[in-house]
Enzyme design. Structure first.
Site, short mmCIF file in Angstrom:
data_model
loop_
_atom_site.label_atom_id
_atom_site.label_comp_id
_atom_site.label_asym_id
_atom_site.label_seq_id
_atom_site.Cartn_x
_atom_site.Cartn_y
_atom_site.Cartn_z
N GLU B 110 -10.25 -13.38 4.23
CA GLU B 110 -10.34 -12.59 5.83
C GLU B 110 -11.82 -13.97 6.04
O GLU B 110 -11.27 -14.02 7.07
CB GLU B 110 -11.45 -11.50 4.97
N HIS B 180 -9.18 1.78 1.85
CA HIS B 180 -8.65 2.19 3.11
C HIS B 180 -8.81 3.17 3.65
O HIS B 180 -8.29 4.10 5.01
CB HIS B 180 -7.64 2.75 1.99
#
Lengths: 487, 375
Positions: B110, B180
């Site tokens: 990321e 999530h």
């Protein structure tokens, strides 16, 4: 200039046997032989070989995609029946995995954590400034050599004077490049002006070489209204769009993944230029070093990564930073060609960077250069390095290993420089710097409006309100605020 | 960084009937949104009229990305698994249409994705980076906070990375557990120099994403992943933009103002319907852009109703609701007839089995509406 080329060890071994001798030294035991060859030689051999290799056995590379076939052929070993039997035997046993075929072996052997010999360091000039016999390097003419030397001296004097200015309380902070003048200047000289610099922070010599004036340096360090950064950052956080030099930020290694993005843009625009991204030895421990190297490799972005391995990250020595053979070996793990160079050897740095830059632009792929050097100064004015390293060590590097002294010997021996020139240059630069400091000290600070602009392209409502409120506060409590900031 | 089951469900539909039920109710509620818009006759949907198709939220995002790439040859879309269409299908068809040089996979990193995007944007490109889940944005936090947000300011406007847009799916999804499900918007609202935008529906998503991509400032764009497939509404085919930093009153009322964003608005609207049955008239505001946010619209509404309730999925402590509450108390103190209510996620990690307990549910909101009105 050399690099590891272990993937193609068999082809090289074969060619070496048939066309060149003797074979270079082997580094591992027989099964893991790596040969070191001058890069150009390997390249030529590879080209020659692939051009005659049409129709070679493709069977083992059925899974290769179109673009990989040439590579696959180049690395194919099926014609090397006369090669080392043991290697050949192992190479014939291959198995497909994602990523392509890989040879397997019945021997359970681990790759060593370090090679028997450390990667050597490319060097041109010895400590006395004599070219080492047999060294290959870029010719540097008188004009270039003198300009490089003068710039190194200028950088050194600038560091001395700004450092003193900080000690006298005239600026809040400073950070010198002492001991790393060769990396700064020789790199700058070897690049094209169009190459975009993503600096760490110990590379002001690049700006100096590109024409950033001593006054401009002073404006930034003193945070005047003429500082391009509008007085918002600490001293030494230079940046200049005009000089293709991205603004310095303090966080370590954040510029490395950005370099891949900038370079990708150059690549998409088919520019004849590359990105040059700097880091120190400490920076290689950051996640962003990994991110930058890996992204540049995968995206085939034209980035020249230069690591100034000066031995110290503030007080942390490299022995407490990594256990690899420095930084140069990390390149291969990312699929990045790399070279180690004596960072205190101006001609070696210049030659290596010239060659690396040319390859980066031509091949549109990253390269890693590790320049070995020593941070002669403290980390910054907030640091006293005598607390953690011996004085005589610093002194040794400052004098016996000085990159300026070594380069000067070579330049002077060529008859291009003399003691009178030295005295005159030092006097002139010193005067110019003292003048620049005086001008900067007398200059106004940026005006209050610059506190609020450039957070966004336009001032949002909350900042409008806060500016209004602050101005009212200033009216009520003028003494709380610096008088040299125009309201 | 996704786990298999979530991907599977996203690709092949909702496995559990309970989820499906909740999903359908969200679809119903969101189509009501559109009706509210239509009744006000001020939506871009109305302006564009004809060629509208009912599409879900991921398709609306996909349309916006197609348009962004089509209209600006210097725009790029990339991130983990973006090449084949993305784990949520938002980037379907893009690499076929625009080529692998402009739409591509990145390594699983990321900070690399965002760092690369900053560099690309700094060269005058529109870098549209995807972080696969907002839960995984934190390795890139330094790049966003210390680099993207300060790029223009620290250089005195010599350099900027205004072409940067970071897309990331956020929020609860019924079965996402810790990693999530999170709503990390508040972290980014503490960072001058970036904008934070969250759409509530397909039509909003398309218009706001195009605005974010074209805005000359770096934007973090959080997409409500629960709504990717479930929220369906008519979306204009054409290229349109919705303004940033402008909140929208999506339901008018007189007794209390409710402020929210993203997927939570559908839950809040359901609470508004139920409150109406008890004779309480609720005004519902979609903030859309969290920074810089539209205080004026909220202030005007609270000056009318005299009461405020803020609701978000993120934990209550330090959430953006606190900022809204404090700002409105500053501005509307004498007009307020009750303390500002906050109905938010609990101060626990986002839980799996206990998700229904953790969430700021309709009835939690309804109770808070009633107690605030009766205060």
């Amino acid at each position: 200039m050399a690099l590891w080329f272990s993937r193609s060890r068999n082809i090289i071994a074969h060619l070496v046997k048939t066309k060149i001798s003797p074979i270079n030294q082997s580094l591992f035991h027989a099964k893991y032989i790596s040969y070191k060859l001058p890069y150009e030689l390997v390249w030529e051999l590879r080209k020659e070989y692939s051009s005659t290799a049409t129709g070679m056995v493709f069977r083992r590379f059925e899974s290769a995609r179109a673009g990989e076939v040439e590579e696959a052929v180049t690395y194919s070993t099926s014609d090397y029946d006369d090669d080392d039997d043991e290697i050949n035997d192992a190479e014939n046993k291959t198995i497909d995995f994602p990523g392509g075929s890989v040879a397997f072996t019945q021997q359970m052997k681990f790759i060593s954590e370090s090679p028997d010999k450390r990667v050597p360091c490319y060097r041109v000039l010895d400590d006395d400034g004599y070219p080492i016999a047999g060294s290959t390097y870029e010719q540097v003419d008188k004009e270039m050599a003198v300009k490089m030397y003068k710039s190194m001296v200028t950088l050194q004097i600038m560091d001395n004077i700004f450092y003193e200015a900080q000690r006298q309380g005239r600026i809040s902070f400073y950070l010198t490049s002492m001991g790393e003048e060769a990396i700064n200047i020789a790199t700058a000289a070897a690049l094209s002006f169009d190459d975009i610099i993503l600096p760490q922070y110990r590379e002001p010599g690049i700006l100096l070489w590109r024409g950033f004036t001593l006054q401009e340096f002073a404006n930034q360090c003193f945070g005047t209204k003429d500082d391009y950064g509008k007085g918002r950052q600490m001293p030494i956080h230079y940046g200049s769009k005009q000089h293709n030099f991205f603004t310095i930020s303090s966080p370590i290694a954040t510029q490395l993944p950005q370099a891949a993005g900038v370079a990708y843009s150059l690549k998409m625009d088919n520019k004849e230029a590359c990105v040059v991204a700097f880091t120190g030895d400490g920076g290689t421990s950051e996640g962003d070093f990994h991110a930058g190297m890996n992204f540049a490799a995968v995206m085939e972005a034209p980035v020249l990564f230069i690591c100034r391995n000066n031995g110290w990250a503030i007080s942390t020595p490299i022995s407490e930073q990594f256990r690899s053979d420095g930084v140069v070996v990390k390149g291969q793990a990312y699929g990045i060609r790399s070279i180690r160079v004596d960072g205190n050897d101006t001609l070696a740095v210049y030659s290596a960077i010239r060659a690396a830059r040319e390859m980066v632009v031509r091949e549109q792929k990253p390269i890693l250069v590790e320049a070995l050097t020593y941070r002669v100064g403290h980390h910054s004015t907030s640091d006293d390095s005598t607390k953690y390293r011996p004085l005589d060590e610093i002194e040794h590097w400052k004098t016996a290993r000085s990159p300026l002294a070594r380069f000067r010997k070579w330049v002077q021996r060529n008859g291009w420089w003399n003691d009178e020139g030295e005295t005159e240059l030092r006097g002139t630069i010193r005067k110019q710097l003292l003048n620049a400091i005086q001008v900067a000290e007398k200059s106004e600070k940026p005006s209050l409006v610059d506190l609020f602009t450039d957070v966004y392209d336009n001032l949002p409502l909350n900042l409008h309100e806060q500016e209004k409120s602050l101005r009212e506060t200033i009216k009520r409590h003028q003494k709380d605020f610096p008088s040299d900031v125009p309201v | 960084m996704a786990f298999g089951s979530l991907r599977r469900i996203e690709r092949f539909g909702w496995a559990s009937s309970k989820l499906e039920q909740r999903g359908r109710s969200i679809v119903r509620r969101l189509s009501t949104f559109t009706e509210v818009d239509e009744s006000k006759k001020n939506s871009s949907h109305q302006e564009t009229g004809k060629s509208n198709k009912s599409v879900n939220l991921f398709s609306a995002i996909n349309q916006a990305l197609h348009i962004a790439l089509e209209t600006d040859p210097r725009s790029y879309v990339f991130g983990e698994d973006v090449g084949f269409g993305g784990v949520f299908r938002c980037t379907s068809g893009l690499s076929d249409r625009f080529g692998k040089r402009r739409v591509f996979n990145t390594p699983l990193c990321e900070q690399g994705i965002v760092g690369f995007a900053i560099g690309l944007a700094a060269m005058g490109n529109r870098a549209i980076a995807e972080i696969q889940f907002a839960d995984y944005i934190f390795p890139a936090f330094d790049q966003i906070v210390n680099e993207a947000a300060k790029f223009r300011y620290r250089s005195g406007n010599q350099f900027n990375c205004g072409g940067l847009t970071i897309r990331a799916p956020y929020g609860a999804v019924g079965h996402g557990g810790h990693y999530h499900s999170q709503s990390p918007e508040a972290f980014f609202c503490h960072v001058p120099g970036i904008k934070v935008v969250i759409p509530r529906s397909p039509q909003q998503a398309k218009g706001l994403l195009l605005s974010s991509i074209r805005d000359p400032n770096p934007v973090v764009f959080f997409e409500p992943k629960w709504l990717y497939r479930l929220a369906v509404e008519e979306v204009p085919d054409k290229d349109y933009m919705l303004p940033l930093s402008e909140a929208e009153v999506i339901r008018e009322g007189s007794d209390i103002t409710l402020v929210g964003w993203g997927a939570q608005l559908s839950i809040m609207e359901q609470a508004c319907f139920d409150a109406e049955k008890d004779g309480i008239s609720c005004e519902l505001i979609d903030l859309k852009t969290l920074i810089p946010w539209d205080k004026e619209t909220v202030e005007a509404s609270v000056n009318k109703t005299g009461r405020l309730l803020v609701s978000h999925e993120a934990p209550i402590t330090g959430g953006f609701g606190a900022e809204i509450a404090a700002s409105i108390v500053e501005r509307c103190f004498l007009r307020l007839e009750a303390p500002v209510a906050r109905v938010c996620g609990l101060d626990t990690p986002f839980p799996l089995v206990f998700e229904p307990h953790y969430m700021p549910t309709k009835n939690k909101i309804l109770d808070a509406i009633k107690s605030t009105v009766k205060y």
